[in-house]
Design an enzyme around this catalytic site. Structure first.
Site, PDB file in Angstrom:
ATOM      1  CG  HIS A 144      -1.795   1.246   1.253  1.00 31.24           C
ATOM      2  ND1 HIS A 144      -3.120   1.208   0.939  1.00 31.24           N
ATOM      3  CD2 HIS A 144      -1.454   2.319   1.888  1.00 31.24           C
ATOM      4  CE1 HIS A 144      -3.782   2.262   1.444  1.00 31.24           C
ATOM      5  NE2 HIS A 144      -2.695   3.206   1.873  1.00 31.24           N
ATOM      6  CD  GLU A 145       2.326   3.640   3.621  1.00 23.57           C
ATOM      7  OE1 GLU A 145       2.858   4.581   3.475  1.00 23.57           O
ATOM      8  OE2 GLU A 145       1.084   3.574   4.107  1.00 23.57           O
ATOM      9  CG  HIS A 148       0.091   6.141  -0.804  1.00 25.63           C
ATOM     10  ND1 HIS A 148      -1.015   6.613  -1.094  1.00 25.63           N
ATOM     11  CD2 HIS A 148      -0.277   5.714   0.137  1.00 25.63           C
ATOM     12  CE1 HIS A 148      -2.016   6.449  -0.495  1.00 25.63           C
ATOM     13  NE2 HIS A 148      -1.523   5.711   0.467  1.00 25.63           N
ATOM     14  CD  GLU A 202      -5.484   5.822   2.091  1.00 26.26           C
ATOM     15  OE1 GLU A 202      -5.387   5.068   2.902  1.00 26.26           O
ATOM     16  OE2 GLU A 202      -4.344   6.410   1.923  1.00 26.26           O
TER      17      GLU A 202
END
Length: 272
Positions: A144-145, A148, A202
């Site tokens: 997820h990070e 980004h 997100e």
């Protein structure tokens, strides 16, 4: 014409003139397709370089306090999982193979993790210890990070913020912000690490992260158990991670809908 409308029109014209439409990543199996608008004066390389300095300051401070963990089994665990995910990043963004990726574990009760512009990862031991994370769940967070960073959500947010400021004050506001390199570097750090992401961003990070984890051989179903743990941890005082990654009621259902798209990738990676 109304003065507010004049300023707004000027700001919109300047915003369009200074922006470029980009597609930072390929859509992948999860189909993340959205044009992004970035200020051309805020190049990827410039943002990455400025964030790298902020990152080194954070790591250096942790080292001076004796809380930078480079040798424990947990540090090696985070590095190994990160390496497997980083190896899959060029599937979404080929130029990420040339990024100067870094991974650091910091001893702290803080429930937090981050991957800033250019692939600078920080993971806090509190997240591992308090939530008793499995390798698959750690991969869900790191994926997820990393997503980004690949999507340049921090640079995109800065571009939008500058556009709004320009619409309020005209071109001088943008050039005023750009004059102080220190102020600009602070803005990069702020948008790269500390500010909440939009629901749309997100969702993109969830989906790309899910696919990165699956391609790296980590069970995508762990994203569901992870966010259930996060929700439970948020019942008291919300962890730091949740302040920059606001949960929505639709998050788990969106992940569940995407899991069938990436399960073949996971199964293929496990068979090799």
């Amino acid at each position: 014409m109304n003065k507010i409308l004049v300023v707004g029109a000027l700001g919109a014209a300047l915003l369009l003139a200074g922006c470029q439409s980009v597609n930072t990543t390929s859509g992948g199996a999860v189909g993340v397709e959205r044009k992004q608008y970035m200020f051309s004066m805020l190049s990827t390389d410039e943002v990455n370089q400025m964030y790298a300095q902020s990152y080194q300051n954070t790591v250096g401070e942790a080292n001076s306090k004796g809380v930078l963990d480079k040798t424990s089994s947990d540090a090696k665990r985070i590095q190994l999982i990160s390496d497997r995910l980083i190896a899959q990043a060029p599937v979404f963004r080929p130029d990420s193979a040339q990024w100067k990726w870094e991974v650091n574990l910091i001893k702290s009760d803080e429930l937090n993790a981050n991957c800033g512009p250019g692939g600078k990862i920080i993971f806090y031991t509190g997240l591992m210890d308090k939530l008793q994370l499995t390798d698959d769940e750690i991969a869900a967070i790191l994926g997820h990070e990393i997503a980004h960073a690949l999507r340049e959500h921090g640079r995109e947010a800065m571009s939008k913020a500058y556009g709004i400021e320009m619409a309020k004050q005209g071109a001088g506001a943008l050039f005023g912000l750009g004059q102080g390199s220190l102020a600009l570097a602070d803005a990069v750090a702020n948008y790269g690490m500390t500010l909440p992401n939009s629901r749309s961003n997100e969702n993109e990070a969830d989906l790309i992260g899910l696919e990165l984890a699956a391609r790296a051989g980590y069970d995508p179903n762990a994203a569901i158990t992870l966010w259930n743990k996060m929700a439970k941890a948020s019942e008291g005082s919300p962890p730091e991670f949740m302040s920059t990654h606001p949960a929505s009621s639709s998050r788990i259902s969106s992940l569940q809908a995407a899991i069938p798209k990436v399960m073949p990738l996971y199964e293929r990676s496990r068979s090799h």
